[in-house]
Design a protein around this motif. Structure first.
Motif, PDB file in Angstrom:
ATOM      1  N   THR A  71       3.375  -1.128   0.313  1.00  0.00           N
ATOM      2  CA  THR A  71       4.754  -1.593   0.151  1.00  0.00           C
ATOM      3  C   THR A  71       4.871  -3.082   0.461  1.00  0.00           C
ATOM      4  OG1 THR A  71       5.594   0.596   0.693  1.00  0.00           O
ATOM      5  CG2 THR A  71       7.132  -1.225   0.912  1.00  0.00           C
ATOM      6  N   ASP A 140       8.222   3.163  -5.542  1.00  0.00           N
ATOM      7  CA  ASP A 140       7.498   3.415  -4.300  1.00  0.00           C
ATOM      8  C   ASP A 140       7.651   4.891  -3.918  1.00  0.00           C
ATOM      9  OD1 ASP A 140       5.948   2.916  -2.108  1.00  0.00           O
ATOM     10  OD2 ASP A 140       7.326   1.536  -1.118  1.00  0.00           O
ATOM     11  N   ARG A 231       0.036   0.123  10.014  1.00  0.00           N
ATOM     12  CA  ARG A 231       1.259   0.604  10.669  1.00  0.00           C
ATOM     13  C   ARG A 231       0.948   1.170  12.051  1.00  0.00           C
ATOM     14  NH1 ARG A 231       3.292   4.235   7.124  1.00  0.00           N
ATOM     15  NH2 ARG A 231       4.496   2.575   6.132  1.00  0.00           N
TER      16      ARG A 231
END
Ligand SMILES: Nc1ncnc2c1ncn2[C@@H]1O[C@H](COP(=O)(O)OP(=O)(O)OP(=O)(O)O)[C@@H](O)[C@H]1O
Ligand SMILES: [Mg+2]
Length: 370
Positions: A71, A140, A231
């Motif tokens: 993303t 997405d 992440r």
């Protein structure tokens, strides 16, 4: 003007760590530099290049596991492109959306506001009318993208489509042959990072977001624990800063403890991002506690609560096959362990994580009182 507020709030004699900028730890933070993704930025930029000459951008299927920067790659690349070209960028979170829902989202981005009951045919017509300049449509969270949406968008001049998925092979084999042909040789895969690369990703965030320094070796240690996902690494660093004693160096914080806290936060965010159906399915599994629930009992429970849960909503109860697909999604998000056969059970990974949208206790209570 020097910013002295931190000094008032956090006296200088403290040696430990303090978060001074929360935004750099947010998932949607777009960093100035996308380290170790130079080639991916290059590939994506080349696909978009025709837009600089008023031609439609090329289609591209972006894929890779959770948290490796899919993303942020498109966000980062488009921010730079938009600055120098007359190209439109439409970003759609497509999970749980029908073909019409996706076309509607694109239209909304272009300033139209079609009613929810507008037929797909009319939506596509309006889209073609409005499309006057090269446009990139990013779909997405496109693991379950309806092929119809891809076909319809492919029919529109000036549009290039970029689906973002986790498993390209699974995605290609599940879709229509025509879609498969379009994307088979137009792919960009992102690999997990190694520990060094993750430390490089963490470094600027530590610099900007924390007051106090962090040893490089500690960042690498976090990188190892994060197993390739940026992440996880970022949230582990954030959790470590939270857990740190303000009077002690952050390196005293056990990386494992920070990692587990990060994991729990990521799972909560994952659950929050899912559509209603997944919440219903999740809550049924979670209600079963640590023993879990067998597939048969699960379906019975679903049938029992669905009347009430779906009452007055647009969504309608799922078929058994679709329930299994939601269970698989929840498993992939590490929210549950899905039963492997009918003698096995579905189990929540962390029963302390609850849905913010679906309260089964309330739903189940209602029929009893009626
Ligand atoms: N190369 C990089 N440099 C700096 N930050 C990065 C890099 N790669 C990823 N990140 C950061 O890591 C976090 C996760 O990235 P992102 O949300 O793009 O993952 P994703 O691949 O889209 O995951 P998912 O499949 O779960 O949607 C974001 O905060 C992002 O800014
Ligand atoms: Mg993403």
């Amino acid at each position: 003007v020097p910013d002295i507020t931190h000094h008032f709030i956090y006296p200088l004699h403290l040696t430990g760590i303090v978060i001074v900028d929360h935004q750099v730890f947010a998932d949607d933070h777009v960093p100035d530099r996308l380290v170790h993704r130079e080639r991916a930025v290059g590939t994506l930029s080349r696909a978009l290049e025709p837009a600089l000459h008023d031609q439609p951008p090329e289609d591209l299927l972006i894929h890779g596991p959770h948290g490796v920067g899919k993303t942020v790659l498109v966000r980062h690349t488009f921010e730079r492109l938009e600055a120098k070209a007359d190209v439109d960028y439409v970003y759609v979170r497509s999970m749980g959306r029908s073909a019409a829902g996706i076309i509607r989202a694109v239209l909304r981005h272009m300033g139209a506001n079609p009613a929810t009951n507008t037929p797909l045919e009319d939506l596509c017509l309006r889209l073609r009318e409005r499309m006057t300049r090269p446009t990139v449509v990013v779909l997405d969270e496109g693991d379950d993208l309806p092929a119809t949406a891809l076909r319809r968008l492919g029919d529109v001049d000036l549009v290039g489509v970029i689906p973002i998925v986790h498993d390209a092979d699974a995605w290609l084999s599940a879709t229509e042959p025509a879609v498969r042909r379009r994307f088979r040789s137009a792919q960009l895969g992102l690999d997990p990072y190694d520990a060094e690369e993750l430390a490089d990703i963490l470094d600027p965030r530590a610099e900007q977001g924390l007051r106090g320094s962090v040893d490089r070796s500690y960042l690498e240690y976090i990188g190892q624990r994060a197993e390739g996902a940026a992440r996880t690494a970022i949230q582990t660093l954030r959790a470590a800063a939270h857990l740190a004693d303000p009077e002690l160096p952050i390196e005293r914080v056990n990386v494992d403890a920070a990692y587990h806290q990060a994991l729990s936060r990521i799972r909560r965010a994952n659950l929050r991002s899912l559509p209603l159906h997944h919440h219903v399915v999740y809550e049924i599994v979670r209600a079963a506690g640590d023993d879990g629930v067998g597939p048969g009992t699960f379906h019975d429970a679903y049938d029992r609560v669905s009347d009430v849960v779906y009452q007055g909503r647009e969504a309608t109860p799922l078929s058994k096959r679709d329930r299994r697909r939601k269970l698989a999604k929840l498993d992939e998000y590490e929210l549950i362990d899905q039963a492997e056969n009918r003698h096995d059970t579905h189990k929540a990974c962390d029963t302390s994580i609850t849905s913010e949208f679906v309260d089964l206790a309330a739903a189940v209570d209602v029929p009893d009182e009626r």
